[in-house]
Scaffold this active site. Sequence first.
Site, PDB file in Angstrom:
ATOM      1  N   GLU A   7     -10.164  -4.302   0.704  1.00 45.60           N
ATOM      2  CA  GLU A   7      -8.817  -4.980   1.268  1.00 45.60           C
ATOM      3  C   GLU A   7      -9.371  -5.584   2.820  1.00 45.60           C
ATOM      4  O   GLU A   7     -10.053  -5.645   3.735  1.00 45.60           O
ATOM      5  CB  GLU A   7      -8.138  -4.346   1.824  1.00 45.60           C
ATOM      6  CG  GLU A   7      -6.294  -4.451   1.616  1.00 45.60           C
ATOM      7  CD  GLU A   7      -5.390  -3.612   1.925  1.00 45.60           C
ATOM      8  OE1 GLU A   7      -4.786  -3.285   1.050  1.00 45.60           O
ATOM      9  OE2 GLU A   7      -4.876  -3.076   3.058  1.00 45.60           O
TER      10      GLU A   7
ATOM     11  N   ASP B  86      -5.296   7.802   1.063  1.00 44.89           N
ATOM     12  CA  ASP B  86      -6.435   6.406   1.204  1.00 44.89           C
ATOM     13  C   ASP B  86      -7.226   6.685   0.128  1.00 44.89           C
ATOM     14  O   ASP B  86      -7.454   5.657  -0.274  1.00 44.89           O
ATOM     15  CB  ASP B  86      -7.293   7.403   2.461  1.00 44.89           C
ATOM     16  CG  ASP B  86      -6.139   7.764   4.154  1.00 44.89           C
ATOM     17  OD1 ASP B  86      -5.660   6.935   4.263  1.00 44.89           O
ATOM     18  OD2 ASP B  86      -6.323   8.339   4.486  1.00 44.89           O
TER      19      ASP B  86
ATOM     20  N   ASP C 134     -11.231   2.068   1.231  1.00 42.94           N
ATOM     21  CA  ASP C 134     -10.129   1.945   2.464  1.00 42.94           C
ATOM     22  C   ASP C 134     -10.302   2.493   3.379  1.00 42.94           C
ATOM     23  O   ASP C 134      -9.970   3.458   4.193  1.00 42.94           O
ATOM     24  CB  ASP C 134      -8.823   2.535   1.871  1.00 42.94           C
ATOM     25  CG  ASP C 134      -7.847   2.696   2.453  1.00 42.94           C
ATOM     26  OD1 ASP C 134      -7.224   1.810   3.318  1.00 42.94           O
ATOM     27  OD2 ASP C 134      -7.435   3.513   2.398  1.00 42.94           O
TER      28      ASP C 134
END
Length: 161
Positions: free
Chosen positions: A67, A139, A7
């Site tokens: 992502e 996170d 992340d």
Amino acid sequence: MRILGLDPSLSSTGWGIIEVNGNRLQYVADGFIPTNPKMPIEERLELIFKTLCEVIETYKPEEAAIEKTFLNSNPETSLKLSMARGVVILSAGHYGIPLFEFEPNKVKKALVGVGHADKNQIGMMVKILLPGCQPKNNDSADALAMAITRSHYRTTTMAYK
């Protein structure tokens, strides 16, 4: 199979490692890499890279997940996220680890079953799917969610190109 979820963020990059054996998931480790906004950007990026290299060398993941990028309304914020994201991608590439990208709605669907889940629902499902896991912060929970998503889509996704 070990999967590294990532992340990226310039302020606090999350990471999480899971072990996948068939359809069984096991929590291995998680953490985050905070950087001081007063540090020069090159030092912040170097800190992220070096720490992720240590994580990779310690846990030896075979795949990684991240992502897909979304555009922020603030161009400066998008640029800083892109720089951190580039360093995170480089860390996987440096070790020859295939990297897989997932859209935010796909992550939510993989964990909660719907594409519009909130952060609390994601965090709760990470703890349910990885018994005994207590993510260090949001996170690292998001990074673990990325790893779980990769485990769910292993037969249908291609590496980042």
